[in-house]
Design an enzyme around this catalytic site. Structure first.
Site, PDB file in Angstrom:
ATOM      1  N   LYS A 155       0.684  -1.191   0.039  1.00  0.00           N
ATOM      2  CA  LYS A 155       0.080  -0.018   0.042  1.00  0.00           C
ATOM      3  C   LYS A 155       1.065   1.124  -0.057  1.00  0.00           C
ATOM      4  CE  LYS A 155       1.274   1.581   4.200  1.00  0.00           C
ATOM      5  NZ  LYS A 155       1.753   2.730   4.083  1.00  0.00           N
TER       6      LYS A 155
ATOM      7  N   TYR B  98      -3.803   4.497   6.632  1.00  0.00           N
ATOM      8  CA  TYR B  98      -4.168   3.872   7.842  1.00  0.00           C
ATOM      9  C   TYR B  98      -5.272   4.517   8.685  1.00  0.00           C
ATOM     10  CZ  TYR B  98       0.438   1.202   7.438  1.00  0.00           C
ATOM     11  OH  TYR B  98       1.337   0.789   7.180  1.00  0.00           O
TER      12      TYR B  98
END
Length: 367
Positions: A137, A223
């Site tokens: 990611k 996140y």
């Protein structure tokens, strides 16, 4: 590495909405399924800090997969990894020989751990080489590139997963359960932040917009976005964002600190932030009949969780090991990962909208 935690795959309710095409996709994959007792080989593409400090060591603790090969443009790194992990010469590639990996039966899965601008190309080439793919990611530079990656993997009949290790970490999984199952009643507020004070090389790729796509938002903000999304099990519909830059000479091309309000269905607003200039790492949730959360929430080390009833007291795991083991099992069973390419696409749609909001100064729809 298994835990006794009761959270089931069914509880990832939004992943379950990928589509009915998953069943047909699984049937196509069945012809390529490895035997159940085979430990699958993973090749790491890119031997930077994350591969060196996290993935390589984690692969020494996996049960369903192992470090079978590497791809690097640095001969010295190749030699060091060869010696440290006993990797045979035939499983060591550079970027010129990368496509030859299609001829190597030792390698079942390719893990793309490159600068963000390279994720699309090397994911697509991995799928075209007949390998299943984990892409680190953020998935790519924007949502459109994510769509291209998903399409390419489906065309090649290969599984694609994004490196969302925290979906396999017990404390984060418990937050998903508490929020989505309304254990303390309906969630009434979510505030989350993630960041660190960047004091590294000013010429690093992470500070180059063309290579990273952005700064703290792309790297750390993912996140915080994930935290809000998986606590609710819902997708946001719009976002309003602002930013500050206290070190403009250092962060010349990318964002430093970004603040946002995510609007979910029913006009529910959550707050989030990301930074390359603040040490944040928390997820705080309030509900009708209690509260719960994580702090620290998102780091590589131990995660600490709390509820109104007291500490979570859940086991600590090697995040990357359980993540990679789960994907290897998905490959064995011909089933989609709980964090497929579609999950990365959803985050990038949010990120794209945040950048549009920073540009326009207005609330932007997430499309």
């Amino acid at each position: 590495m298994k835990t006794s935690h009761p959270f089931s795959r069914r509880d990832f309710i939004r992943v379950g909405s990928i589509g009915a095409g998953t069943l047909a996709f699984g049937n196509i994959l069945s012809a390529f399924a490895p035997t159940a007792d085979k430990k699958l080989g993973i090749a790491l593409v890119g031997l930077g800090n994350y591969s060196t400090g996290q993935l390589g060591p984690a692969l020494q603790h996996t049960k369903n997969c192992y470090l079978a090969g590497i791809v690097t443009g640095h001969p010295a790194k190749a030699e060091a990894w060869k010696k440290k992990y006993n990797i045979p010469d035939k499983n060591i590639y550079n970027y010129d020989t990368y496509d030859q990996i299609r001829n190597n039966p030792d390698i079942d899965i390719i893990y793309v751990v490159l600068p963000v601008s390279m994720h699309k190309e090397y994911t697509i080439r991995a799928a075209q080489a007949g390998k299943h793919v984990i892409c680190e990611k953020p998935m790519s530079l924007n949502a459109k590139e994510c769509e291209d990656m998903i399409a390419a993997c489906k065309k090649a009949n290969r599984l694609l997963s994004i490196g969302y290790r925290l979906h396999f970490e017990p404390h984060n999984m418990e937050v998903m359960r508490l929020g989505q199952k309304h254990v303390y009643g309906k969630v009434t507020s979510i505030d989350t932040g993630n960041g660190f004070t960047y004091l590294g090389d000013p010429n690093a790729w992470r500070l180059k917009k063309a290579m990273a796509g952005g700064g703290g938002l792309m790297d750390m903000g993912i996140y915080s976005i994930q935290g809000a999304r998986y606590t609710l099990g819902q997708e946001p519909v719009s976002v309003k964002a602002t930013q500050e830059k206290t070190r403009p000479d250092f962060f010349k091309e990318v964002d430093e600190t970004v603040f946002w309000e995510l609007e979910f269905p029913g006009s529910f607003i959550t707050t989030g932030k990301s930074s390359y200039n603040h040490n944040w790492g928390y997820l705080h949730v309030e509900a009708e009949h209690g509260k719960f959360g994580l702090e620290p929430a998102y780091g590589y080390g131990e995660i600490d969780g709390y509820t109104s009833a007291g500490p979570m007291n859940l086991p600590q795991v090697i995040h990357q090991a359980v993540q990679m083991d789960d994907f290897a099992e998905c490959v064995r069973q011909n089933k989609q990962s709980r964090v497929p390419g579609e999950e990365g696409l959803k985050d990038m749609k949010v990120v794209d909208a945040i950048y549009r909001s920073l540009e326009s100064g207005k609330k932007e729809k997430i499309v």
